[in-house]
Scaffold this active site. Sequence first.
Site, PDB file in Angstrom:
ATOM      1  N   HIS A 103     -20.526 -11.179  18.490  1.00 15.16           N
ATOM      2  CA  HIS A 103     -19.951 -12.173  19.405  1.00 15.16           C
ATOM      3  C   HIS A 103     -18.960 -13.068  18.678  1.00 15.16           C
ATOM      4  O   HIS A 103     -17.861 -13.341  19.190  1.00 15.16           O
ATOM      5  CB  HIS A 103     -21.070 -13.020  20.012  1.00 15.16           C
ATOM      6  CG  HIS A 103     -20.587 -14.184  20.817  1.00 15.16           C
ATOM      7  ND1 HIS A 103     -20.320 -14.097  22.173  1.00 15.16           N
ATOM      8  CD2 HIS A 103     -20.298 -15.467  20.464  1.00 15.16           C
ATOM      9  CE1 HIS A 103     -19.897 -15.270  22.604  1.00 15.16           C
ATOM     10  NE2 HIS A 103     -19.877 -16.116  21.594  1.00 15.16           N
ATOM     11  N   GLU A 104     -19.335 -13.533  17.480  1.00 16.64           N
ATOM     12  CA  GLU A 104     -18.425 -14.376  16.713  1.00 16.64           C
ATOM     13  C   GLU A 104     -17.182 -13.593  16.285  1.00 16.64           C
ATOM     14  O   GLU A 104     -16.082 -14.144  16.229  1.00 16.64           O
ATOM     15  CB  GLU A 104     -19.137 -14.960  15.494  1.00 16.64           C
ATOM     16  CG  GLU A 104     -20.338 -15.847  15.829  1.00 16.64           C
ATOM     17  CD  GLU A 104     -20.005 -16.947  16.821  1.00 16.64           C
ATOM     18  OE1 GLU A 104     -18.853 -17.434  16.816  1.00 16.64           O
ATOM     19  OE2 GLU A 104     -20.885 -17.316  17.609  1.00 16.64           O
ATOM     20  N   HIS A 107     -14.590 -13.727  18.876  1.00 12.95           N
ATOM     21  CA  HIS A 107     -13.701 -14.891  18.823  1.00 12.95           C
ATOM     22  C   HIS A 107     -12.569 -14.672  17.823  1.00 12.95           C
ATOM     23  O   HIS A 107     -11.425 -15.071  18.070  1.00 12.95           O
ATOM     24  CB  HIS A 107     -14.495 -16.138  18.430  1.00 12.95           C
ATOM     25  CG  HIS A 107     -15.412 -16.635  19.496  1.00 12.95           C
ATOM     26  ND1 HIS A 107     -15.009 -16.798  20.808  1.00 12.95           N
ATOM     27  CD2 HIS A 107     -16.726 -17.000  19.460  1.00 12.95           C
ATOM     28  CE1 HIS A 107     -16.027 -17.257  21.531  1.00 12.95           C
ATOM     29  NE2 HIS A 107     -17.068 -17.383  20.735  1.00 12.95           N
ATOM     30  N   HIS A 111      -8.602 -14.637  18.602  1.00  9.11           N
ATOM     31  CA  HIS A 111      -7.626 -15.406  17.836  1.00  9.11           C
ATOM     32  C   HIS A 111      -6.475 -14.521  17.386  1.00  9.11           C
ATOM     33  O   HIS A 111      -5.298 -14.890  17.504  1.00  9.11           O
ATOM     34  CB  HIS A 111      -8.315 -16.047  16.633  1.00  9.11           C
ATOM     35  CG  HIS A 111      -7.462 -17.018  15.891  1.00  9.11           C
ATOM     36  ND1 HIS A 111      -7.722 -17.423  14.604  1.00  9.11           N
ATOM     37  CD2 HIS A 111      -6.316 -17.681  16.253  1.00  9.11           C
ATOM     38  CE1 HIS A 111      -6.809 -18.283  14.210  1.00  9.11           C
ATOM     39  NE2 HIS A 111      -5.936 -18.454  15.180  1.00  9.11           N
TER      40      HIS A 111
END
Length: 235
Positions: A103-104, A107, A111
């Site tokens: 999940h991270e 991100h 980006h």
Amino acid sequence: MPYYYYGFDPTYFLVIIGAVICMIASARVKSTYNKYSQYRSASGMTGAQAAQRILNSAGIYDVTIQHVSGNLTDHYNPSAKTLNLSDSVYNSTSVAAVGVAAHECGHAIQHQNSYFPLTLRTAIVPVANLGSTLAWPLILIGLFFTRNTGAVLINLGIICFSFAVIFQLVTLPVEFNASARALRILGEQGILSDSELPYTKKVLKAAALTYVASAAAAILQLLRLVLLFGGRDRD
């Protein structure tokens, strides 16, 4: 004010409802994570290893994976380009840990791809933080001024708080998209099997509900401010 009766403020129930919603969401994500942290992934990869593989496969080599203290304190820092994994995720081989790490990574991929909701959220962070800081001081100071001047200060305070609410709302698509990316990548790369993905999906869904709860609580607090002070300039 018409909302008070013998010193009792009925709008405070909105704050209580928001707090209860957040407590339920927090308890659910913790219980769900704890449950599926007992399921070791068939690949045997740790959260950190899975994250490194996902980042490399996405062509991301300038993001540093770091081990941070705490439980479920995982986050991606776009300004520092660091992917921070908590004690319960970094070295864990569970399907829950791998899912959170992925999940991270979602991100980080957002980006890299200049995903608009993430770009927008990053841009409004300073405004949201400033709004949260100034909102209540402006409202409280406004109560001590005359009607017109006080109304201006109070309305400014409400507007400042609304920026924090907007931030919470913008966060929702960012988090849901990151989870969707994570589940897809985990399946495509075979990091988790088809039988393991439903477990990870439950963990990420529970985590997403904490953001929904925070947004709901912020909206209820904003509604309370409007009910209490929104009509002050018409009194």
